[in-house]
Design a protein around this motif. Sequence first.
Motif, mmCIF file in Angstrom:
data_model
loop_
_atom_site.group_PDB
_atom_site.id
_atom_site.type_symbol
_atom_site.label_atom_id
_atom_site.label_comp_id
_atom_site.label_asym_id
_atom_site.label_seq_id
_atom_site.Cartn_x
_atom_site.Cartn_y
_atom_site.Cartn_z
ATOM 1 N N LEU A 80 0.740 -1.114 -0.121
ATOM 2 C CA LEU A 80 0.080 0.110 -0.156
ATOM 3 C C LEU A 80 0.836 1.248 0.037
ATOM 4 C CD1 LEU A 80 -2.464 -1.348 2.566
ATOM 5 C CD2 LEU A 80 -2.691 -1.570 0.150
ATOM 6 N N ALA A 81 2.062 1.147 0.167
ATOM 7 C CA ALA A 81 3.031 2.182 0.238
ATOM 8 C C ALA A 81 4.381 1.608 -0.054
ATOM 9 C CB ALA A 81 2.988 2.985 1.623
ATOM 10 N N THR A 82 5.125 2.808 -0.444
ATOM 11 C CA THR A 82 6.687 2.259 -0.621
ATOM 12 C C THR A 82 7.267 1.847 0.731
ATOM 13 O OG1 THR A 82 6.731 4.033 -2.376
ATOM 14 C CG2 THR A 82 8.960 3.172 -1.766
ATOM 15 N N PRO A 83 8.117 0.745 0.308
ATOM 16 C CA PRO A 83 8.752 0.255 1.746
ATOM 17 C C PRO A 83 9.800 0.989 2.036
ATOM 18 C CG PRO A 83 8.420 -1.571 -0.070
ATOM 19 C CD PRO A 83 8.012 -0.312 -0.748
ATOM 20 N N LEU A 84 10.154 0.980 3.384
ATOM 21 C CA LEU A 84 11.333 1.990 3.953
ATOM 22 C C LEU A 84 12.270 0.907 4.011
ATOM 23 C CD1 LEU A 84 9.411 4.048 6.746
ATOM 24 C CD2 LEU A 84 10.436 4.916 4.446
ATOM 25 N N VAL A 85 13.534 1.297 3.591
ATOM 26 C CA VAL A 85 14.733 0.628 3.802
ATOM 27 C C VAL A 85 15.408 0.903 5.244
ATOM 28 C CG1 VAL A 85 17.008 0.239 2.803
ATOM 29 C CG2 VAL A 85 15.112 0.796 1.303
ATOM 30 N N VAL A 86 15.874 -0.158 5.651
ATOM 31 C CA VAL A 86 16.469 -0.309 7.081
ATOM 32 C C VAL A 86 17.726 0.453 6.932
ATOM 33 C CG1 VAL A 86 17.048 -1.559 8.920
ATOM 34 C CG2 VAL A 86 14.961 -2.317 7.681
ATOM 35 N N PRO A 87 18.165 1.452 7.766
ATOM 36 C CA PRO A 87 19.439 1.979 7.965
ATOM 37 C C PRO A 87 20.275 0.954 7.765
ATOM 38 C CG PRO A 87 17.780 3.225 9.186
ATOM 39 C CD PRO A 87 17.105 1.789 8.968
ATOM 40 N N LYS A 88 21.587 1.225 7.220
ATOM 41 C CA LYS A 88 22.703 0.472 7.227
ATOM 42 C C LYS A 88 23.551 1.010 8.425
ATOM 43 C CE LYS A 88 22.548 -1.218 2.633
ATOM 44 N NZ LYS A 88 23.503 -1.386 1.126
ATOM 45 N N VAL A 89 24.111 0.404 9.592
ATOM 46 C CA VAL A 89 24.908 0.756 10.567
ATOM 47 C C VAL A 89 26.046 -0.007 10.434
ATOM 48 C CG1 VAL A 89 22.921 1.853 11.708
ATOM 49 C CG2 VAL A 89 23.704 -0.616 12.251
ATOM 50 N N ALA A 90 27.310 0.416 10.953
ATOM 51 C CA ALA A 90 28.480 -0.263 10.980
ATOM 52 C C ALA A 90 28.617 -0.889 12.195
ATOM 53 C CB ALA A 90 29.675 0.808 10.845
ATOM 54 N N GLU A 91 28.175 -0.236 13.402
ATOM 55 C CA GLU A 91 28.120 -0.980 14.734
ATOM 56 C C GLU A 91 27.062 -0.401 15.486
ATOM 57 O OE1 GLU A 91 31.851 0.489 16.476
ATOM 58 O OE2 GLU A 91 31.505 2.422 16.305
ATOM 59 N N SER A 92 26.758 -1.140 16.458
ATOM 60 C CA SER A 92 25.526 -0.763 17.405
ATOM 61 C C SER A 92 25.904 0.092 18.547
ATOM 62 C CB SER A 92 24.853 -1.992 18.006
ATOM 63 O OG SER A 92 25.750 -2.831 18.743
ATOM 64 N N ILE A 93 25.093 0.643 19.118
ATOM 65 C CA ILE A 93 25.278 1.458 20.369
ATOM 66 C C ILE A 93 24.425 1.136 21.421
ATOM 67 C CG2 ILE A 93 25.283 3.918 21.306
ATOM 68 C CD1 ILE A 93 25.514 4.926 18.345
ATOM 69 N N ARG A 94 25.213 0.804 22.472
ATOM 70 C CA ARG A 94 24.301 0.337 23.906
ATOM 71 C C ARG A 94 23.958 1.420 24.728
ATOM 72 N NH1 ARG A 94 21.542 -4.546 25.365
ATOM 73 N NH2 ARG A 94 21.429 -4.333 27.594
ATOM 74 N N ILE A 95 22.708 1.330 25.140
ATOM 75 C CA ILE A 95 22.455 2.202 26.069
ATOM 76 C C ILE A 95 21.551 1.565 27.193
ATOM 77 C CG2 ILE A 95 20.546 4.380 26.603
ATOM 78 C CD1 ILE A 95 22.723 4.715 24.192
ATOM 79 N N ASP A 96 22.245 1.760 28.510
ATOM 80 C CA ASP A 96 22.051 1.088 29.692
ATOM 81 C C ASP A 96 21.237 1.743 30.368
ATOM 82 O OD1 ASP A 96 22.712 -1.404 28.660
ATOM 83 O OD2 ASP A 96 24.913 -0.871 29.136
ATOM 84 N N SER A 97 21.457 3.158 30.361
ATOM 85 C CA SER A 97 21.032 4.105 31.424
ATOM 86 C C SER A 97 20.698 5.346 30.944
ATOM 87 C CB SER A 97 21.904 4.303 32.722
ATOM 88 O OG SER A 97 23.238 5.112 32.118
ATOM 89 N N HIS A 98 19.691 6.114 31.594
ATOM 90 C CA HIS A 98 19.437 7.534 31.366
ATOM 91 C C HIS A 98 20.794 8.150 31.028
ATOM 92 C CE1 HIS A 98 18.097 11.881 31.642
ATOM 93 N NE2 HIS A 98 16.852 11.345 30.747
ATOM 94 N N ARG A 99 21.944 8.142 31.725
ATOM 95 C CA ARG A 99 22.987 8.974 31.503
ATOM 96 C C ARG A 99 23.405 8.338 30.211
ATOM 97 N NH1 ARG A 99 27.248 8.950 36.580
ATOM 98 N NH2 ARG A 99 25.556 9.939 37.179
ATOM 99 N N ASP A 100 23.635 7.233 29.856
ATOM 100 C CA ASP A 100 24.048 6.753 28.727
ATOM 101 C C ASP A 100 23.214 7.512 27.402
ATOM 102 O OD1 ASP A 100 25.893 5.170 29.445
ATOM 103 O OD2 ASP A 100 25.108 3.265 29.164
ATOM 104 N N LEU A 101 22.028 7.634 27.651
ATOM 105 C CA LEU A 101 21.150 8.450 26.550
ATOM 106 C C LEU A 101 21.411 9.785 26.565
ATOM 107 C CD1 LEU A 101 18.858 7.642 24.605
ATOM 108 C CD2 LEU A 101 17.234 8.270 26.515
ATOM 109 N N VAL A 102 21.704 10.314 27.505
ATOM 110 C CA VAL A 102 22.109 11.775 27.456
ATOM 111 C C VAL A 102 23.477 11.974 26.939
ATOM 112 C CG1 VAL A 102 22.327 13.865 28.734
ATOM 113 C CG2 VAL A 102 20.668 12.383 29.211
ATOM 114 N N ALA A 103 24.536 11.146 27.281
ATOM 115 C CA ALA A 103 25.816 11.323 26.678
ATOM 116 C C ALA A 103 25.989 10.772 25.155
ATOM 117 C CB ALA A 103 26.565 10.299 27.683
#
Length: 268
Positions: free
Chosen positions: A15-38
């Motif tokens: 029903l709509a044009t598919p969205l391509v999933v972004p290509k990323v080289a490495e993942s970023i881990r977020i374990d806390s609110h401090r991580d999210l802000v930083a």
Amino acid sequence: MTENKQKSGKGGPRLATPLVVPKVAESIRIDSHRDLVAKAGLIAARVAQDPAFSVMFLSNPVLALEAYGIKLSPEMQHHVLATLRHPPKLRTRREELEASLEAELGVKPHPENPKWLAEMVFVKREIAPRDTTGLDPVYSAALNADTLARLQATRPKGVVRYPGVKRLPIQFRLGVAPSDPALRRLDLEAELPDMRPAKETPYELSLEQAWFYKDDPLVHDAVELGQIMRRGFPFRTPAEFRAIQAGTRVDAFRKFVRNVRVKGFRPT
């Protein structure tokens, strides 16, 4: 007659044009609110590099972040969804109700689950079932009396447009259809009707049915919590998220929103 054929995939017709999933080289881990802000700058920069997919944040921000390679811990997933689902005032009240109910009941509250609600009322609180046949909960008015009076006062008065012209005696009556009762307008302060004991104990209880047991303080709080939960922003499930991304499910946000900007990044 011409036939309009649409390409289809495993999830159904497109029903709509598919969205391509972004290509990323490495993942970023977020374990806390401090991580999210930083790491806000890194996250914003990654989203800015592939802005087309950012519209999926409106479907489910946790799943959208995961598509950008941002891995949130379970605690942070709950934090992000809870923060975005309600405005600050409702979010604070929801947290208060969740904490107090869990402390009293010993389990996390799930008033949106009819089986959990029935168990809470009839097992944990040991309240005898009540016969509510033919009874409806009390709902507060969509507009209060002051608002209705103010709107009525602003209505223009009738005038005679054509003096001397005899008008036909046409009579009509104009009414306003009653609004459907909304869960958010369940009146938790209204008096309960007189009820007889029920013969059987139900295995499930909706929030509307639980209203008839609101004279118990914990049931009162559970119904209020359920009201707040229903008023939250409806994020999509993983299956719905994939269908919207693939274009096999219609989503209003994809029609009217081009991209979502994330604070923390300024393009040079």
